[in-house]
Design an enzyme around this catalytic site. Structure first.
Site, short mmCIF file in Angstrom:
data_model
loop_
_atom_site.label_atom_id
_atom_site.label_comp_id
_atom_site.label_asym_id
_atom_site.label_seq_id
_atom_site.Cartn_x
_atom_site.Cartn_y
_atom_site.Cartn_z
N HIS A 13 -20.97 19.07 62.38
CA HIS A 13 -20.08 17.90 62.21
C HIS A 13 -20.93 16.74 61.69
O HIS A 13 -21.66 16.10 62.44
CB HIS A 13 -19.43 17.51 63.55
CG HIS A 13 -18.44 16.39 63.43
ND1 HIS A 13 -17.17 16.47 63.95
CD2 HIS A 13 -18.53 15.17 62.85
CE1 HIS A 13 -16.52 15.34 63.69
NE2 HIS A 13 -17.33 14.53 63.02
N HIS A 15 -21.28 13.34 58.85
CA HIS A 15 -20.75 12.40 57.85
C HIS A 15 -21.85 12.07 56.85
O HIS A 15 -22.86 11.48 57.22
CB HIS A 15 -20.25 11.12 58.53
CG HIS A 15 -19.10 11.37 59.46
ND1 HIS A 15 -17.79 11.38 59.02
CD2 HIS A 15 -19.07 11.67 60.77
CE1 HIS A 15 -17.00 11.66 60.05
NE2 HIS A 15 -17.75 11.85 61.12
N LYS A 95 -10.16 19.57 58.39
CA LYS A 95 -10.36 18.60 59.47
C LYS A 95 -9.12 17.75 59.66
O LYS A 95 -8.66 17.09 58.72
CB LYS A 95 -11.55 17.69 59.13
CG LYS A 95 -11.78 16.53 60.10
CD LYS A 95 -12.35 16.98 61.43
CE LYS A 95 -12.41 15.84 62.45
NZ LYS A 95 -13.48 14.88 62.19
N HIS A 134 -10.16 15.95 65.38
CA HIS A 134 -10.60 14.75 66.10
C HIS A 134 -9.54 14.51 67.17
O HIS A 134 -8.47 13.96 66.89
CB HIS A 134 -10.71 13.54 65.15
CG HIS A 134 -11.18 12.29 65.83
ND1 HIS A 134 -12.35 11.65 65.49
CD2 HIS A 134 -10.65 11.57 66.86
CE1 HIS A 134 -12.52 10.59 66.28
NE2 HIS A 134 -11.49 10.53 67.11
N HIS A 168 -16.60 16.89 68.68
CA HIS A 168 -17.33 15.88 69.46
C HIS A 168 -16.67 15.60 70.81
O HIS A 168 -16.26 14.48 71.09
CB HIS A 168 -17.53 14.58 68.67
CG HIS A 168 -16.33 14.09 67.91
ND1 HIS A 168 -15.11 13.84 68.50
CD2 HIS A 168 -16.15 13.80 66.59
CE1 HIS A 168 -14.27 13.42 67.58
NE2 HIS A 168 -14.87 13.40 66.42
N ASP A 240 -22.09 14.52 64.53
CA ASP A 240 -21.22 13.39 64.21
C ASP A 240 -22.06 12.19 63.78
O ASP A 240 -21.65 11.04 63.96
CB ASP A 240 -20.30 13.02 65.40
CG ASP A 240 -19.11 12.18 64.96
OD1 ASP A 240 -18.84 12.11 63.74
OD2 ASP A 240 -18.47 11.57 65.83
ZN ZN Z 1 -16.97 12.44 62.94
#
Ligand code: ZN
Length: 335
Positions: A13, A15, A95, A134, A168, A240
């Site tokens: 995960h 970004h 996602k 999420h 997460h 994350d």
């Molecule tokens: Zn994230």
């Protein structure tokens, strides 16, 4: 000197952002990881074949000399069967963001109407495309994840062949779901293995420890540690890591996200060593993810060493977790 070697570490995960930020942060992950699940919440979100392939090219251009596989994801919306069939070989997951819940999620799902989602989710099941979620409601900030459990149950029951990744996770409620439904899995960040809300706002407010989902209570931290340290076969490491420019963190409207990409493996080694569980780190940081996603990453061997490492104050203007502090493990070599 104590050392520990990991093979093909994976960040499930991540970004990477875009533009200059992408160019600055992607090499930091590509250095120590074999691959990463790349989040699609750009502006606009990655939701077409053209955008997906172009984003993958920009990532590869940002990491020219490293073996690094960006496992691409699409931003969830209702897609038709023909489109999903045409793109299945280009993506590793889709996602799902509830609308407006975190950075660049405005176009996400606003109501979890199972019938509206059925065609997309059944097609994903039959094509073997995992759904990353999420999982937070728009309720009170400390309760958002626990409140989302009923939606995970609804999804898990209605789509038993769909692999659903609770992204997460931060609560004991989410940990409990792992053994309740065979098709629910989870990623856990390194910061949620270290922090409670006390670390964020219990003393002076620490903007670089502010993230969504927010760190929770000591009993939640204990629950996360219990499954991570044992490398529960349904949990994977997903950092994350979420870079923001320094001025967006140190501001009167602090952006959510903790930047850990360059120090996450070192921190994991430190945590697993502290609990005498280093032997389980390989499964947590790679093997479980390979099994769950059915992926075969490029060979990479990372040797970590137990010695003090001074975390830089910033990486190209992005302040990492523990900036300017010493952590207990360092990367010794990458082959
Ligand atoms: Zn994230």
């Amino acid at each position: 000197m104590k050392t520990h070697t990991l093979l093909m570490p994976l960040d499930m995960h991540l970004h990477l952002r875009d533009g200059v930020m992408l160019e600055n942060v992607a090499p930091l992950s590509a250095y120590s990881y074999s691959g990463a699940i790349v989040m699609p919440n750009l502006v606009p979100p990655v939701a077409t074949r053209e955008d997906l392939l172009a984003y993958r090219e920009r990532i590869m251009a940002a990491v020219p000399n490293d073996y690094f596989e960006p496992y691409m994801t699409l931003f969830y919306k209702n897609y038709d069967k023909a489109f999903l069939e045409s793109i299945v070989d280009e993506i590793t997951a889709i996602k799902l963001y509830p609308a407006g819940i975190t950075t660049n999620s405005e176009g996400g799902v606003s109501s979890f109407d199972i019938e509206e989602m059925r065609t997309t989710l059944e097609t994903m099941s039959s094509l073997g495309i995992p759904l990353c979620v999420h999982g937070e409601t728009d309720g009170f900030v400390m309760d958002r994840e626990a409140e989302f459990m009923s939606i995970y149950e609804l999804l898990a029951q209605n789509f038993p062949d769909l692999k659903i990744i609770m992204e997460h996770i931060t609560t004991k409620e989410a940990v409990a779901m792992l053994d309740k439904y065979p098709n629910l899995y989870a990623t856990i960040t390194v910061h949620h293995l270290l922090l409670t809300l006390d670390d964020v706002i219990g003393g002076l407010m620490r903007p670089h420890l502010f993230c969504k989902p927010i760190a929770k209570r000591p009993e939640d931290l204990d629950a996360l540690l219990s499954v991570a340290l044992e490398a529960h076969p349904k949990v994977m490491f997903g950092s994350d890591s979420a870079p923001h420019p320094q001025h967006k963190k140190e501001s009167c409207g602090c952006a959510a996200g903790i930047f850990t990409a360059p120090i996450s493996l070192q921190l994991l080694a430190e945590i697993f060593d502290q609990f005498d569980k280093l032997d389980n780190l390989q499964a947590f940081v790679s093997d479980n993810a390979q099994n769950i996603y059915g992926i075969c990453p490029e060979f990479k061997e990372v040797t970590l060493e137990k010695r003090p490492f001074l975390v830089p104050e910033n990486y190209s203007g992005v302040v990492p977790m523990f900036a300017g502090e010493e952590i207990g493990w360092a990367i010794e070599s990458v082959d």
